[in-house]
Design a protein around this motif. Structure first.
Motif, mmCIF file in Angstrom:
data_model
loop_
_atom_site.group_PDB
_atom_site.id
_atom_site.type_symbol
_atom_site.label_atom_id
_atom_site.label_comp_id
_atom_site.label_asym_id
_atom_site.label_seq_id
_atom_site.Cartn_x
_atom_site.Cartn_y
_atom_site.Cartn_z
ATOM 1 N N GLU A 104 0.797 -1.234 0.000
ATOM 2 C CA GLU A 104 0.000 0.000 0.000
ATOM 3 C C GLU A 104 0.826 1.279 0.000
ATOM 4 O O GLU A 104 0.275 2.377 0.069
ATOM 5 C CB GLU A 104 -0.988 -0.037 1.174
ATOM 6 N N ARG A 105 2.129 1.158 -0.155
ATOM 7 C CA ARG A 105 2.976 2.338 -0.318
ATOM 8 C C ARG A 105 3.015 2.829 -1.759
ATOM 9 O O ARG A 105 3.517 3.922 -2.031
ATOM 10 C CB ARG A 105 4.404 2.041 0.161
ATOM 11 N N VAL A 106 2.503 2.026 -2.688
ATOM 12 C CA VAL A 106 2.542 2.391 -4.107
ATOM 13 C C VAL A 106 1.206 2.072 -4.770
ATOM 14 O O VAL A 106 0.424 1.250 -4.270
ATOM 15 C CB VAL A 106 3.661 1.630 -4.862
ATOM 16 N N LEU A 107 0.957 2.719 -5.906
ATOM 17 C CA LEU A 107 -0.182 2.345 -6.729
ATOM 18 C C LEU A 107 -0.024 0.910 -7.223
ATOM 19 O O LEU A 107 1.093 0.443 -7.457
ATOM 20 C CB LEU A 107 -0.299 3.249 -7.955
ATOM 21 N N VAL A 108 -1.134 0.238 -7.409
ATOM 22 C CA VAL A 108 -1.103 -1.038 -8.113
ATOM 23 C C VAL A 108 -0.811 -0.743 -9.583
ATOM 24 O O VAL A 108 -1.524 0.033 -10.217
ATOM 25 C CB VAL A 108 -2.447 -1.777 -7.982
ATOM 26 N N PRO A 109 0.251 -1.302 -10.167
ATOM 27 C CA PRO A 109 0.598 -0.996 -11.561
ATOM 28 C C PRO A 109 -0.551 -1.310 -12.514
ATOM 29 O O PRO A 109 -1.117 -2.402 -12.483
ATOM 30 C CB PRO A 109 1.794 -1.919 -11.834
ATOM 31 N N ARG A 110 -0.891 -0.311 -13.355
ATOM 32 C CA ARG A 110 -1.940 -0.515 -14.354
ATOM 33 C C ARG A 110 -1.788 0.457 -15.519
ATOM 34 O O ARG A 110 -2.729 0.683 -16.277
ATOM 35 C CB ARG A 110 -3.334 -0.367 -13.726
ATOM 36 N N SER A 111 -0.617 1.047 -15.650
ATOM 37 C CA SER A 111 -0.399 2.011 -16.721
ATOM 38 C C SER A 111 -0.411 1.323 -18.079
ATOM 39 O O SER A 111 0.111 0.219 -18.254
ATOM 40 C CB SER A 111 0.942 2.723 -16.531
ATOM 41 N N PHE A 112 -0.982 2.014 -19.063
ATOM 42 C CA PHE A 112 -0.959 1.515 -20.435
ATOM 43 C C PHE A 112 0.408 1.713 -21.092
ATOM 44 O O PHE A 112 0.660 1.152 -22.158
ATOM 45 C CB PHE A 112 -2.011 2.242 -21.278
ATOM 46 N N ILE A 113 1.267 2.497 -20.486
ATOM 47 C CA ILE A 113 2.537 2.830 -21.132
ATOM 48 C C ILE A 113 3.367 1.587 -21.429
ATOM 49 O O ILE A 113 4.064 1.528 -22.448
ATOM 50 C CB ILE A 113 3.325 3.831 -20.268
ATOM 51 N N TYR A 114 3.283 0.571 -20.579
ATOM 52 C CA TYR A 114 4.119 -0.603 -20.801
ATOM 53 C C TYR A 114 3.814 -1.267 -22.139
ATOM 54 O O TYR A 114 4.689 -1.902 -22.746
ATOM 55 C CB TYR A 114 3.952 -1.607 -19.650
ATOM 56 N N GLU A 115 2.573 -1.117 -22.636
ATOM 57 C CA GLU A 115 2.196 -1.705 -23.920
ATOM 58 C C GLU A 115 2.892 -1.010 -25.092
ATOM 59 O O GLU A 115 2.957 -1.560 -26.194
ATOM 60 C CB GLU A 115 0.685 -1.604 -24.126
ATOM 61 N N LEU A 116 3.394 0.184 -24.863
ATOM 62 C CA LEU A 116 3.911 1.022 -25.949
ATOM 63 C C LEU A 116 5.426 1.010 -26.052
ATOM 64 O O LEU A 116 5.983 1.536 -27.023
ATOM 65 C CB LEU A 116 3.428 2.465 -25.747
ATOM 66 N N LEU A 117 6.097 0.430 -25.087
ATOM 67 C CA LEU A 117 7.551 0.402 -25.112
ATOM 68 C C LEU A 117 8.048 -0.588 -26.157
ATOM 69 O O LEU A 117 7.425 -1.614 -26.411
ATOM 70 C CB LEU A 117 8.089 0.020 -23.734
ATOM 71 N N GLY A 118 9.180 -0.271 -26.771
ATOM 72 C CA GLY A 118 9.745 -1.166 -27.771
ATOM 73 C C GLY A 118 9.181 -0.912 -29.152
ATOM 74 O O GLY A 118 9.140 0.225 -29.635
ATOM 75 N N GLU A 119 8.689 -1.932 -29.811
ATOM 76 C CA GLU A 119 8.251 -1.855 -31.209
ATOM 77 C C GLU A 119 7.216 -0.774 -31.479
ATOM 78 O O GLU A 119 7.282 -0.088 -32.510
ATOM 79 C CB GLU A 119 7.723 -3.224 -31.655
ATOM 80 N N PRO A 120 6.205 -0.562 -30.622
ATOM 81 C CA PRO A 120 5.229 0.502 -30.920
ATOM 82 C C PRO A 120 5.844 1.890 -31.043
ATOM 83 O O PRO A 120 5.249 2.762 -31.679
ATOM 84 C CB PRO A 120 4.260 0.423 -29.732
ATOM 85 N N LEU A 121 7.014 2.108 -30.461
ATOM 86 C CA LEU A 121 7.663 3.417 -30.558
ATOM 87 C C LEU A 121 8.653 3.500 -31.719
ATOM 88 O O LEU A 121 9.339 4.509 -31.885
ATOM 89 C CB LEU A 121 8.397 3.756 -29.252
ATOM 90 N N ALA A 122 8.716 2.445 -32.541
ATOM 91 C CA ALA A 122 9.678 2.415 -33.644
ATOM 92 C C ALA A 122 9.559 3.602 -34.599
ATOM 93 O O ALA A 122 10.580 4.056 -35.131
ATOM 94 C CB ALA A 122 9.560 1.098 -34.402
ATOM 95 N N PRO A 123 8.364 4.153 -34.860
ATOM 96 C CA PRO A 123 8.315 5.335 -35.736
ATOM 97 C C PRO A 123 9.083 6.534 -35.181
ATOM 98 O O PRO A 123 9.470 7.427 -35.942
ATOM 99 C CB PRO A 123 6.816 5.633 -35.829
#
Length: 314
Positions: A104-123
């Motif tokens: 409870e010291r941190v948010l439960v991870p649920r960011s969409f950003i992790y889906e965009l790392l790597g290949e989706p940022l290739a452009p």
């Protein structure tokens, strides 16, 4: 109900049925990794019994020891009565193939950003090796910083948070992934005191507006308030990031920020910015991308460092 259940439930199947009924009766909110009572119950039970969390069927009719039933029921009751997110009960949260320690010291991870790392940022980032240094603002559990290090194996990653409690949790995860040499945890407020420039900056900052904070389901009340609220319109942190990001990005550097449901408000506040809204599993209105050049052209800060004539240092 608890004592009666402990005396009459014997198998995993029994516990799943009971937990689903209990969760439905309690009117729980699902937003921390699952979307319904069945998935929530299955995960909680399998994790508590130290069984593979993706293989329920082979164990449904397994008879359990009384202590195993007791352990599961205690957590089911906490979930139903106290509305504690399951991730805090199991001290585990998943993003894709990555699992993280959480409490409870941190948010439960649920960011969409992790889906965009790597290949989706290739452009914008043609090759992973072009990211030499990256920054994760408001790192929380360190989940995004760790995944940045995975997708960009040549990058050193600075992970920043204002909460010392959060950085203690992030330290656990960084050590678990053996990334102490590549992920540096920094206690500061956004960019304050940072001296580096970066090829990639990501942030999942607080973005809940005042009205929404007042209406949050009980489950979110267990999370750190400072990691959720961001002023009257939910954009206080985002404004601060936009004001300084250009000075912290290298030429062709990329800024990636999640803002929840604030797209219309943000676009109205910054009509001069050419936001690129990236497609995620939640839709295309939650994460925006800007380059350093976009920010400079819009007059949001001057690039840094610069040569003596004020031209960009390349």
């Amino acid at each position: 109900m608890y004592s009666q259940a402990a005396e009459t439930l014997f198998t995993v199947r029994d516990l799943v049925r009971f937990a689903v009924s209990r969760f439905n009766e309690a009117g729980l909110f699902y937003g921390h990794g699952t979307s319904n009572a069945y998935d929530e119950a299955a995960y909680l039970i399998l994790k508590t019994l130290n069984l593979p969390i993706d293989r329920l069927e082979p164990f449904l009719d397994a008879r359990l020891l009384p202590q195993e039933v007791k352990d599961v029921l205690e957590l089911v009751e906490r979930r139903a009565v106290e509305k504690v997110p399951v991730a805090y009960l199991t001290h585990e949260a998943w993003q894709g193939d990555f699992s993280f320690y959480v409490d409870e010291r941190v948010l439960v991870p649920r960011s969409f950003i992790y889906e965009l790392l790597g290949e989706p940022l290739a452009p914008w980032i043609e090759h992973p090796e072009l990211v030499h240094r990256a920054l994760d603002l408001c790192t929380g559990s360190g989940c995004l910083a760790i995944q940045i290090a995975h997708h960009y194996p040549d990058a050193e990653v600075d992970a920043v948070d204002l909460s010392l409690d959060a950085l203690e949790v992030a330290s656990v995860n960084v050590q678990d992934y053996g990334l102490e040499e590549r992920v540096q945890l920094i206690h500061t407020d956004l960019f304050a005191g940072l001296e580096e420039t970066y090829d990639l900056i990501v942030s999942n900052p607080p973005y809940v507006d005042e009205d929404a904070m007042d209406e949050l389901p009980d489950e979110y009340r267990h999370e750190p308030e400072m990691a959720l609220g961001s002023g009257e319109d939910g954009l206080d942190h985002t404004r601060a990031i936009l004001a300084e990001a250009a000075a912290r990005l290298n030429p062709k550097g990329v800024l990636l920020v999640e803002i929840g449901h604030n797209r219309e408000v943000l676009e109205a506040a910054y009509p001069q910015l050419p936001f690129v809204w990236l497609e995620t599993s939640g839709g295309d209105g939650f994460v925006f991308l800007l380059t350093r050049e976009d920010l400079v052209a819009a007059g949001l800060g001057q690039p840094w460092p610069a040569d003596e004539d004020g031209a960009d240092a390349e």
